[in-house]
Design a protein around this motif. Structure first.
Motif, PDB file in Angstrom:
ATOM      1  N   PHE A   1      36.746   1.276 109.870  1.00 15.54           N
ATOM      2  CA  PHE A   1      36.438   2.442 109.040  1.00 15.54           C
ATOM      3  C   PHE A   1      36.525   2.035 107.569  1.00 15.54           C
ATOM      4  O   PHE A   1      37.040   2.747 106.724  1.00 15.54           O
ATOM      5  N   LYS A   2      36.000   0.851 107.285  1.00  9.65           N
ATOM      6  CA  LYS A   2      36.122   0.287 105.942  1.00  9.65           C
ATOM      7  C   LYS A   2      35.284   1.013 104.905  1.00  9.65           C
ATOM      8  O   LYS A   2      35.444   0.769 103.701  1.00  9.65           O
ATOM      9  N   ILE A   3      34.411   1.925 105.329  1.00 12.23           N
ATOM     10  CA  ILE A   3      33.611   2.672 104.357  1.00 12.23           C
ATOM     11  C   ILE A   3      34.338   3.916 103.859  1.00 12.23           C
ATOM     12  O   ILE A   3      33.758   4.731 103.148  1.00 12.23           O
ATOM     13  N   TRP A   4      35.624   4.049 104.221  1.00  8.19           N
ATOM     14  CA  TRP A   4      36.330   5.277 103.854  1.00  8.19           C
ATOM     15  C   TRP A   4      36.339   5.510 102.350  1.00  8.19           C
ATOM     16  O   TRP A   4      36.227   6.663 101.886  1.00  8.19           O
ATOM     17  N   ASN A   5      36.454   4.436 101.553  1.00  4.45           N
ATOM     18  CA  ASN A   5      36.526   4.642 100.105  1.00  4.45           C
ATOM     19  C   ASN A   5      35.165   4.962  99.500  1.00  4.45           C
ATOM     20  O   ASN A   5      35.084   5.378  98.347  1.00  4.45           O
ATOM     21  N   GLU A   6      34.102   4.780 100.284  1.00  9.40           N
ATOM     22  CA  GLU A   6      32.781   5.220  99.840  1.00  9.40           C
ATOM     23  C   GLU A   6      32.567   6.685 100.196  1.00  9.40           C
ATOM     24  O   GLU A   6      31.942   7.430  99.442  1.00  9.40           O
ATOM     25  N   LEU A   7      33.100   7.094 101.326  1.00  6.33           N
ATOM     26  CA  LEU A   7      32.992   8.489 101.741  1.00  6.33           C
ATOM     27  C   LEU A   7      33.947   9.386 100.965  1.00  6.33           C
ATOM     28  O   LEU A   7      33.655  10.559 100.715  1.00  6.33           O
ATOM     29  N   PHE A   8      35.108   8.813 100.600  1.00 10.38           N
ATOM     30  CA  PHE A   8      36.126   9.565  99.877  1.00 10.38           C
ATOM     31  C   PHE A   8      36.505   8.793  98.606  1.00 10.38           C
ATOM     32  O   PHE A   8      37.595   8.236  98.509  1.00 10.38           O
ATOM     33  N   PRO A   9      35.606   8.736  97.615  1.00  7.17           N
ATOM     34  CA  PRO A   9      35.821   7.889  96.438  1.00  7.17           C
ATOM     35  C   PRO A   9      37.024   8.287  95.591  1.00  7.17           C
ATOM     36  O   PRO A   9      37.522   7.468  94.811  1.00  7.17           O
ATOM     37  N   ASN A  10      37.495   9.495  95.724  1.00  8.82           N
ATOM     38  CA  ASN A  10      38.620   9.950  94.911  1.00  8.82           C
ATOM     39  C   ASN A  10      39.968   9.723  95.584  1.00  8.82           C
ATOM     40  O   ASN A  10      41.013  10.061  95.016  1.00  8.82           O
ATOM     41  N   GLU A  11      39.954   9.170  96.778  1.00 12.96           N
ATOM     42  CA  GLU A  11      41.194   8.933  97.515  1.00 12.96           C
ATOM     43  C   GLU A  11      41.695   7.514  97.248  1.00 12.96           C
ATOM     44  O   GLU A  11      40.926   6.563  97.303  1.00 12.96           O
ATOM     45  N   SER A  12      42.976   7.380  96.973  1.00 11.79           N
ATOM     46  CA  SER A  12      43.564   6.056  96.766  1.00 11.79           C
ATOM     47  C   SER A  12      44.123   5.474  98.062  1.00 11.79           C
ATOM     48  O   SER A  12      44.340   4.269  98.163  1.00 11.79           O
ATOM     49  N   GLU A  13      44.358   6.340  99.038  1.00 15.18           N
ATOM     50  CA  GLU A  13      44.824   5.911 100.348  1.00 15.18           C
ATOM     51  C   GLU A  13      43.818   6.379 101.399  1.00 15.18           C
ATOM     52  O   GLU A  13      43.099   7.362 101.191  1.00 15.18           O
ATOM     53  N   VAL A  14      43.757   5.663 102.512  1.00 16.44           N
ATOM     54  CA  VAL A  14      42.791   6.017 103.556  1.00 16.44           C
ATOM     55  C   VAL A  14      43.056   7.445 104.025  1.00 16.44           C
ATOM     56  O   VAL A  14      44.207   7.848 104.236  1.00 16.44           O
ATOM     57  N   PRO A  15      42.026   8.272 104.145  1.00 12.91           N
ATOM     58  CA  PRO A  15      42.218   9.671 104.536  1.00 12.91           C
ATOM     59  C   PRO A  15      42.618   9.814 105.995  1.00 12.91           C
ATOM     60  O   PRO A  15      42.569   8.858 106.764  1.00 12.91           O
ATOM     61  N   ARG A  16      43.024  11.007 106.341  1.00 14.37           N
ATOM     62  CA  ARG A  16      43.449  11.273 107.712  1.00 14.37           C
ATOM     63  C   ARG A  16      42.285  11.140 108.689  1.00 14.37           C
ATOM     64  O   ARG A  16      42.458  10.736 109.835  1.00 14.37           O
ATOM     65  N   GLU A  17      41.076  11.505 108.267  1.00 16.70           N
ATOM     66  CA  GLU A  17      39.919  11.508 109.150  1.00 16.70           C
ATOM     67  C   GLU A  17      39.337  10.099 109.301  1.00 16.70           C
ATOM     68  O   GLU A  17      39.119   9.403 108.308  1.00 16.70           O
ATOM     69  N   THR A  18      39.055   9.696 110.537  1.00 19.61           N
ATOM     70  CA  THR A  18      38.436   8.403 110.827  1.00 19.61           C
ATOM     71  C   THR A  18      37.322   8.613 111.852  1.00 19.61           C
ATOM     72  O   THR A  18      36.894   9.743 112.096  1.00 19.61           O
TER      73      THR A  18
END
Length: 291
Positions: A70-87
């Motif tokens: 789920f390495k695209i998490w920071n592209e889907l959630f650009p304002n998050e500094s930590e991986v979000p709960r949703e995967t």
């Protein structure tokens, strides 16, 4: 019924192959791209609809990376500094909450070594280079933990970067005082406890079937039966399942030189606490591999 045939190991292909023999199941094997799998299955179902036919089938996906990638998490959630709960687990659950997941684990140290030779095939690699790159990968991961939570580092898309050998405790020769460039070592894929917890947070326990490669290799006929029962499919005869189990393993790659003892010790020590957590999560000591 939707079936997600997941794995964190090469042996997944052999399990998926077993289902192809069933008239009740459609399996799309695409180890790299989950969306491509969905496109393939959509085409199959579209043909049935256009032909005005009804089929009671299971659809299965064999994308090996869906469980952990789920390495695209920071592209889907650009304002998050930590991986979000949703995967991926949340995505699949939102689309098909009744999906059933089959997960096959391999000893993480062996998996990493096999994966290293598979994804870097064609390159000039060796057991010594694997050892050096494993040290670098662990160093990078531990540095990540100094600033981020474990889940963020486990899902990080940051690959091994060039590092000076002195930074990872390796001796320097006069002609080696340059930045090393390591082929990719996917250390994070073996953090099974992190990914398993995320899937268990979303799906009920009875919708996930866990096993090991040792289970499959030692008693394939029995475990194939258990998987069919888990999926609610008609069980093939012992002879038919035995034929499936005699299929050659896929994604095995070329024969590899043995891993260095010091590499195994290093990686076993790294993975040991994670496998103990996994054993507790799944309530069975076999998931610790006695590391």
């Amino acid at each position: 019924m939707d079936v997600n045939l997941e794995s964190v190991l090469d042996g997944l292909v052999n399990v998926s192959t077993g289902f192809v023999h069933s008239d009740e199941l459609v399996v799309s094997w695409n180890k790299r791209n989950f969306s491509k799998t969905m496109e393939t299955l959509a085409g199959v179902f579209s043909d049935w609809v256009n032909a005005n036919e009804f089929h009671f089938h299971c659809q299965g996906d064999g994308s090996a990376s869906t469980f952990w990638d789920f390495k695209i998490w920071n592209e889907l959630f650009p304002n998050e500094s930590e991986v979000p709960r949703e995967t991926h687990a949340n995505l699949i659950h939102n689309i098909q909450p009744d999906a059933k997941i089959v997960v096959i684990f391999r000893n993480p140290t062996d998996r990493l070594y096999s994966d290293y030779y598979y994804i870097n095939r064609g390159q000039n690699i060796s057991p010594m280079m694997f050892h050096r790159c494993s040290i670098e990968a662990i160093t990078i991961f531990n540095n990540c933990l100094q600033n981020h939570k474990l889940r963020t580092c486990a899902y990080s898309k940051k690959k091994n970067v060039s590092m000076r050998k002195k930074d990872v405790g390796l001796s320097l020769n006069d002609d080696e005082k340059t930045l090393s460039k390591c082929p990719n070592v996917r250390l994070n894929v073996g953090l099974y406890d992190v990914f398993t917890q995320d899937w268990l947070n979303v799906f009920p326990r009875d919708q996930l079937f866990f096993m090991t490669t040792e289970d499959w290799n030692s008693n394939c006929v029995e475990y194939l039966k258990r998987i069919y029962m888990f999926l609610g499919l008609d069980i093939q005869s012992d002879d038919d399942r035995r034929k499936v189990c005699q299929n050659e393993h896929a994604n095995t790659g070329k024969k590899k030189p043995p891993m260095l003892d010091e590499s195994r010790e290093l990686l076993d020590e790294f993975y040991r606490p994670h496998m103990r957590i996994l054993s507790n999560l799944l309530n069975h000591t076999k998931y610790s591999w006695n590391l």
